[in-house]
Scaffold this motif. Structure first.
Motif, PDB file in Angstrom:
ATOM      1  N   LYS A 150       5.142   9.421  25.988  1.00  0.00           N
ATOM      2  CA  LYS A 150       6.565   9.511  26.339  1.00  0.00           C
ATOM      3  C   LYS A 150       7.256  10.744  25.776  1.00  0.00           C
ATOM      4  O   LYS A 150       8.463  10.908  25.936  1.00  0.00           O
ATOM      5  N   VAL A 204       6.045  11.190  17.748  1.00  0.00           N
ATOM      6  CA  VAL A 204       6.312  10.550  19.040  1.00  0.00           C
ATOM      7  C   VAL A 204       5.006  10.248  19.767  1.00  0.00           C
ATOM      8  O   VAL A 204       4.056  11.043  19.725  1.00  0.00           O
ATOM      9  N   GLN A 222      15.498   6.539  17.176  1.00  0.00           N
ATOM     10  CA  GLN A 222      15.605   5.551  18.244  1.00  0.00           C
ATOM     11  C   GLN A 222      14.369   5.556  19.147  1.00  0.00           C
ATOM     12  O   GLN A 222      14.011   4.527  19.728  1.00  0.00           O
ATOM     13  N   GLU A 223      13.727   6.702  19.295  1.00  0.00           N
ATOM     14  CA  GLU A 223      12.570   6.822  20.179  1.00  0.00           C
ATOM     15  C   GLU A 223      11.285   7.212  19.449  1.00  0.00           C
ATOM     16  O   GLU A 223      10.198   7.120  20.026  1.00  0.00           O
ATOM     17  N   VAL A 273      11.396  12.044  26.326  1.00  0.00           N
ATOM     18  CA  VAL A 273      12.420  11.979  25.280  1.00  0.00           C
ATOM     19  C   VAL A 273      12.910  13.364  24.878  1.00  0.00           C
ATOM     20  O   VAL A 273      14.085  13.542  24.548  1.00  0.00           O
TER      21      VAL A 273
END
Length: 301
Positions: A264, A260, A242-243, A268
């Motif tokens: 961010k 990632v 989702q991230e 997360v």
């Protein structure tokens, strides 16, 4: 006389790059080596507790293999080796590959072989059977390699993303993870698997992490077969995706890695840790420099 050797860990496959793509990460195996009257290996960190302390240690076995290759087995001087490691064992983060590289570096020092980096990659790949973990641990960065008796590789620097390792509390031996893989693919399946791997390589070269994440999900080679060995794999995969740009099984597993955006990642991770507190969460950067080995400056008393 003493030396220091430092070797980064690695993750491999990155989805469809089975046995051919790997990248170095900033967890390290470190050796402090001094001449001694006999060989002795000392665990300097908790995760190495119980390692073989004599010539049955993997590092020494590699030193001996390299010495034999160059006809210098009878010239190996005894050493005391203090080993420290941040790398969890049997979790798919290349702990055995770091020992292989450390052994090659140590042999090169002790026997004054003058090995080039290409020489070291070739020897390491001959020992391991494929370049995906050993080559990045030696060279740093992302390494895409091919081995058919001779290793051929390309190194690519990686920036702008963090590789978040999601480490469970159990081990998974590589031989067990290999046992579940298919023995062969049909021609059609091979073409599909190859095309996914080809696009994955192109995405890494461009730094197109969205496309790489999409290709990770389409892997044919190993993840569909190995995920059954890892409890909650599908649940965790969907949650992380989702991230993340993408999620892949690190090496043979059981560690999973989420790719990632640097901007961010810490936000997360806090949420991921809250949701799954039983896992170890490590935000890792690519180590672009690779292994180092140098003589330690001795203090004059």
């Amino acid at each position: 006389m003493s030396w220091s050797i430092k070797v980064p860990s690695s993750t491999s496959n990155l989805g469809a790059g089975f046995d051919s793509i790997g990248l170095a990460l900033n967890l390290y195996l470190e050796l402090q080596v001094t001449r001694a009257s006999e060989w002795e290996f000392i665990a300097g960190s908790d995760c190495l507790a119980g390692i073989p302390t004599g010539k049955d240690n993997l590092v020494y076995e590699i030193v001996e293999q390299v010495a034999s290759k160059y006809g210098k087995t009878d010239q190996i001087p005894a050493c005391q080796v203090v080993m420290k490691s941040e790398i969890p064992l049997a979790r798919g983060l290349g702990s055995s590959a770091t020992a292989i590289i450390a052994g090659i570096e140590l042999a090169n020092i002790l026997l004054e072989l003058g090995l080039s980096r290409d020489d070291k990659v070739q020897i390491a790949t001959e020992v391991e059977g494929h370049p995906d973990n050993v080559a990045p641990s030696l060279l740093g960065g992302c390494v895409i390699g091919h081995y058919d008796g001779k290793v051929t590789y390309t190194k690519i620097p990686v920036k702008g993303v963090t590789f978040v390792a999601v480490i469970p509390g159990f081990e998974l031996k590589t031989k067990d993870a290999r046992a579940v893989l298919p023995k062969e693919f049909s021609f059609k399946e091979s073409v599909q698997a190859s095309s996914v791997a080809n696009v994955s390589v192109a995405a890494i070269c461009k730094g197109d992490w969205d496309v790489l994440g999409e290709m990770m999900e389409k892997d044919h080679f190993h993840q569909p077969y190995r995920k059954g060995l890892i409890p909650h794999y599908d649940e965790l995969y969907q949650f992380l995706n989702q991230e993340a740009y993408g999620v892949f099984l690190s090496g043979a597993g059981p560690t999973m890695i989420a790719v990632v955006d640097d901007k961010k990642v810490f936000t997360v991770i806090k949420e991921w840790q809250r949701k799954y507190p039983d896992y170890q969460w490590l935000p890792l950067q690519v180590e672009n420099s690779g292994a180092t080995a140098y003589k330690t400056v001795e203090e004059i008393s």
